[in-house]
Design a protein around this motif. Structure first.
Motif, PDB file in Angstrom:
ATOM      1  N   ALA A 136      -9.090 -35.842 -25.045  1.00 44.07           N
ATOM      2  CA  ALA A 136      -8.446 -35.150 -26.175  1.00 44.07           C
ATOM      3  C   ALA A 136      -9.354 -35.171 -27.402  1.00 44.07           C
ATOM      4  CB  ALA A 136      -7.096 -35.786 -26.479  1.00 44.07           C
ATOM      5  N   VAL A 137      -9.965 -36.311 -27.692  1.00 42.63           N
ATOM      6  CA  VAL A 137     -10.865 -36.413 -28.837  1.00 42.63           C
ATOM      7  C   VAL A 137     -12.071 -35.496 -28.626  1.00 42.63           C
ATOM      8  CG1 VAL A 137     -12.477 -37.961 -30.035  1.00 42.63           C
ATOM      9  CG2 VAL A 137     -10.136 -38.701 -29.590  1.00 42.63           C
ATOM     10  N   GLY A 138     -12.617 -35.488 -27.415  1.00 40.92           N
ATOM     11  CA  GLY A 138     -13.748 -34.604 -27.113  1.00 40.92           C
ATOM     12  C   GLY A 138     -13.388 -33.141 -27.330  1.00 40.92           C
ATOM     13  N   TYR A 139     -12.195 -32.745 -26.865  1.00 44.14           N
ATOM     14  CA  TYR A 139     -11.742 -31.365 -27.042  1.00 44.14           C
ATOM     15  C   TYR A 139     -11.573 -31.041 -28.526  1.00 44.14           C
ATOM     16  CZ  TYR A 139      -8.799 -27.239 -27.041  1.00 44.14           C
ATOM     17  OH  TYR A 139      -8.291 -26.001 -27.274  1.00 44.14           O
ATOM     18  N   LEU A 140     -10.984 -31.974 -29.280  1.00 44.71           N
ATOM     19  CA  LEU A 140     -10.772 -31.749 -30.708  1.00 44.71           C
ATOM     20  C   LEU A 140     -12.097 -31.639 -31.458  1.00 44.71           C
ATOM     21  CD1 LEU A 140      -7.713 -34.071 -31.428  1.00 44.71           C
ATOM     22  CD2 LEU A 140      -7.737 -31.569 -31.323  1.00 44.71           C
ATOM     23  N   VAL A 141     -13.075 -32.444 -31.080  1.00 46.94           N
ATOM     24  CA  VAL A 141     -14.399 -32.356 -31.707  1.00 46.94           C
ATOM     25  C   VAL A 141     -15.032 -31.002 -31.401  1.00 46.94           C
ATOM     26  CG1 VAL A 141     -16.754 -33.282 -31.627  1.00 46.94           C
ATOM     27  CG2 VAL A 141     -14.804 -34.838 -31.844  1.00 46.94           C
ATOM     28  N   PHE A 142     -14.918 -30.573 -30.147  1.00 50.86           N
ATOM     29  CA  PHE A 142     -15.450 -29.266 -29.750  1.00 50.86           C
ATOM     30  C   PHE A 142     -14.774 -28.148 -30.547  1.00 50.86           C
ATOM     31  CE2 PHE A 142     -14.813 -25.450 -27.140  1.00 50.86           C
ATOM     32  CZ  PHE A 142     -16.138 -25.049 -26.981  1.00 50.86           C
ATOM     33  N   ARG A 143     -13.449 -28.191 -30.674  1.00 54.47           N
ATOM     34  CA  ARG A 143     -12.712 -27.155 -31.427  1.00 54.47           C
ATOM     35  C   ARG A 143     -13.084 -27.204 -32.910  1.00 54.47           C
ATOM     36  NH1 ARG A 143     -11.373 -22.932 -30.451  1.00 54.47           N
ATOM     37  NH2 ARG A 143      -9.574 -22.900 -31.800  1.00 54.47           N
ATOM     38  N   LEU A 144     -13.243 -28.396 -33.459  1.00 58.69           N
ATOM     39  CA  LEU A 144     -13.625 -28.534 -34.860  1.00 58.69           C
ATOM     40  C   LEU A 144     -14.983 -27.895 -35.109  1.00 58.69           C
ATOM     41  CD1 LEU A 144     -13.064 -29.644 -37.683  1.00 58.69           C
ATOM     42  CD2 LEU A 144     -14.087 -31.805 -36.958  1.00 58.69           C
ATOM     43  N   ARG A 145     -15.928 -28.107 -34.216  1.00 54.56           N
ATOM     44  CA  ARG A 145     -17.245 -27.486 -34.373  1.00 54.56           C
ATOM     45  C   ARG A 145     -17.144 -25.968 -34.280  1.00 54.56           C
ATOM     46  NH1 ARG A 145     -20.462 -31.964 -31.043  1.00 54.56           N
ATOM     47  NH2 ARG A 145     -20.800 -33.391 -32.777  1.00 54.56           N
ATOM     48  N   SER A 146     -16.304 -25.481 -33.385  1.00 53.55           N
ATOM     49  CA  SER A 146     -16.109 -24.030 -33.269  1.00 53.55           C
ATOM     50  C   SER A 146     -15.516 -23.454 -34.553  1.00 53.55           C
ATOM     51  CB  SER A 146     -15.188 -23.700 -32.097  1.00 53.55           C
ATOM     52  OG  SER A 146     -15.754 -24.100 -30.888  1.00 53.55           O
ATOM     53  N   VAL A 147     -14.537 -24.154 -35.113  1.00 55.70           N
ATOM     54  CA  VAL A 147     -13.907 -23.704 -36.351  1.00 55.70           C
ATOM     55  C   VAL A 147     -14.912 -23.754 -37.502  1.00 55.70           C
ATOM     56  CG1 VAL A 147     -12.147 -24.293 -38.071  1.00 55.70           C
ATOM     57  CG2 VAL A 147     -11.555 -24.253 -35.649  1.00 55.70           C
ATOM     58  N   GLU A 148     -15.727 -24.806 -37.565  1.00 56.26           N
ATOM     59  CA  GLU A 148     -16.750 -24.907 -38.604  1.00 56.26           C
ATOM     60  C   GLU A 148     -17.747 -23.765 -38.509  1.00 56.26           C
ATOM     61  OE1 GLU A 148     -18.271 -28.840 -37.869  1.00 56.26           O
ATOM     62  OE2 GLU A 148     -17.008 -29.726 -39.433  1.00 56.26           O
ATOM     63  N   GLN A 149     -18.150 -23.412 -37.288  1.00 61.78           N
ATOM     64  CA  GLN A 149     -19.081 -22.300 -37.109  1.00 61.78           C
ATOM     65  C   GLN A 149     -18.447 -20.979 -37.529  1.00 61.78           C
ATOM     66  OE1 GLN A 149     -20.147 -22.656 -32.974  1.00 61.78           O
ATOM     67  NE2 GLN A 149     -21.775 -24.149 -33.370  1.00 61.78           N
ATOM     68  N   ALA A 150     -17.179 -20.794 -37.164  1.00 66.01           N
ATOM     69  CA  ALA A 150     -16.479 -19.566 -37.557  1.00 66.01           C
ATOM     70  C   ALA A 150     -16.330 -19.495 -39.079  1.00 66.01           C
ATOM     71  CB  ALA A 150     -15.116 -19.491 -36.885  1.00 66.01           C
ATOM     72  N   LEU A 151     -16.044 -20.625 -39.706  1.00 70.17           N
ATOM     73  CA  LEU A 151     -15.916 -20.657 -41.163  1.00 70.17           C
ATOM     74  C   LEU A 151     -17.247 -20.339 -41.833  1.00 70.17           C
ATOM     75  CD1 LEU A 151     -14.282 -21.236 -43.715  1.00 70.17           C
ATOM     76  CD2 LEU A 151     -14.819 -23.663 -43.415  1.00 70.17           C
ATOM     77  N   ALA A 152     -18.332 -20.914 -41.317  1.00 70.78           N
ATOM     78  CA  ALA A 152     -19.658 -20.634 -41.880  1.00 70.78           C
ATOM     79  C   ALA A 152     -19.994 -19.155 -41.743  1.00 70.78           C
ATOM     80  CB  ALA A 152     -20.720 -21.483 -41.194  1.00 70.78           C
ATOM     81  N   GLN A 153     -19.663 -18.549 -40.609  1.00 75.20           N
ATOM     82  CA  GLN A 153     -19.911 -17.120 -40.411  1.00 75.20           C
ATOM     83  C   GLN A 153     -19.059 -16.293 -41.374  1.00 75.20           C
ATOM     84  OE1 GLN A 153     -22.249 -15.577 -38.434  1.00 75.20           O
ATOM     85  NE2 GLN A 153     -21.588 -13.781 -39.578  1.00 75.20           N
ATOM     86  N   SER A 154     -17.810 -16.681 -41.549  1.00 71.77           N
ATOM     87  CA  SER A 154     -16.926 -15.960 -42.477  1.00 71.77           C
ATOM     88  C   SER A 154     -17.431 -16.068 -43.909  1.00 71.77           C
ATOM     89  CB  SER A 154     -15.501 -16.513 -42.394  1.00 71.77           C
ATOM     90  OG  SER A 154     -14.940 -16.244 -41.139  1.00 71.77           O
ATOM     91  N   GLN A 155     -17.928 -17.233 -44.298  1.00 76.38           N
ATOM     92  CA  GLN A 155     -18.470 -17.397 -45.646  1.00 76.38           C
ATOM     93  C   GLN A 155     -19.714 -16.541 -45.839  1.00 76.38           C
ATOM     94  OE1 GLN A 155     -18.818 -21.692 -45.610  1.00 76.38           O
ATOM     95  NE2 GLN A 155     -16.983 -21.924 -46.871  1.00 76.38           N
ATOM     96  N   ALA A 156     -20.563 -16.460 -44.811  1.00 78.69           N
ATOM     97  CA  ALA A 156     -21.754 -15.609 -44.896  1.00 78.69           C
ATOM     98  C   ALA A 156     -21.346 -14.138 -45.002  1.00 78.69           C
ATOM     99  CB  ALA A 156     -22.653 -15.832 -43.685  1.00 78.69           C
ATOM    100  N   ASP A 157     -20.333 -13.731 -44.225  1.00 79.96           N
ATOM    101  CA  ASP A 157     -19.848 -12.351 -44.280  1.00 79.96           C
ATOM    102  C   ASP A 157     -19.255 -12.041 -45.652  1.00 79.96           C
ATOM    103  OD1 ASP A 157     -20.612 -11.962 -41.642  1.00 79.96           O
ATOM    104  OD2 ASP A 157     -18.570 -12.150 -40.831  1.00 79.96           O
ATOM    105  N   LEU A 158     -18.502 -12.990 -46.203  1.00 80.88           N
ATOM    106  CA  LEU A 158     -17.913 -12.797 -47.527  1.00 80.88           C
ATOM    107  C   LEU A 158     -18.998 -12.651 -48.591  1.00 80.88           C
ATOM    108  CD1 LEU A 158     -15.444 -12.685 -49.386  1.00 80.88           C
ATOM    109  CD2 LEU A 158     -15.491 -15.187 -49.446  1.00 80.88           C
TER     110      LEU A 158
END
Length: 166
Positions: free
Chosen positions: A17-39
């Motif tokens: 569960a922790v491994g999955y949550l870390v993986f999802r957190l990294r995915s969300v961080e990458q999506a947020l960074a992309q959204s900030q660059a797009d903005l």
């Protein structure tokens, strides 16, 4: 023995569960960074478009009456940004005295009735220059039909050699 099996199974499930949550957190961080660059790209595109197209954008919050001008609207009014965003009443005072009532009426109808507007008027800049403009406001309507705000633009209609912008 059963207790050790249950304990090790629980540890395994928690680690997974922790491994999955870390993986999802990294995915969300990458999506947020992309959204900030797009903005940021959209903001820069808007700034360039406003300068080339000689228009500025603004937003009025219906509840607070807080007004937000883009950089080009500040430039058009020859108002220093260090003075901050003007209050709605003060923004209307930038219009020529003969045009203020139609601007005030248009904004009041937009806030009260959700009626979009477009009007030609003149603004008087901080330096006393008169600038012909086209002002347009589009109402932002909430899910219950209430007016949340007005998104607008103001277009500089002066000839390029008549401009007093920096």
């Amino acid at each position: 023995m059963l207790l050790i099996f249950l304990f090790s199974t629980l540890i395994f499930v928690l680690c997974a569960a922790v491994g999955y949550l870390v993986f999802r957190l990294r995915s969300v961080e990458q999506a947020l960074a992309q959204s900030q660059a797009d903005l940021q790209r959209c903001r820069l595109t808007l700034e360039i478009s406003e300068d080339v197209g000689r228009f500025g954008s603004w937003h009025l919050n219906a509840d607070t009456k807080a007004l937000k001008w883009s950089d080009y609207v500040f430039d058009m009014h020859e108002r220093r940004q260090s003075l901050g965003q003007p209050k709605l009443e003060n923004a209307i005072l930038y219009y020529h005295p003969d045009d203020r009532s139609k601007v005030d009426t248009a904004v009041s109808q937009a806030l009260g009735e959700g009626k979009d507007f477009e009007l030609s008027a003149r603004i008087l800049t901080e330096n006393g220059n008169e600038l012909p403009v086209l002002a347009r406001g589009t109402c932002q309507i909430g899910s219950q039909g209430q007016v949340l705000g007005i998104f607008g633009c103001i277009v500089d209609l002066s000839l390029p050699d008549q401009r007093h912008l920096p």
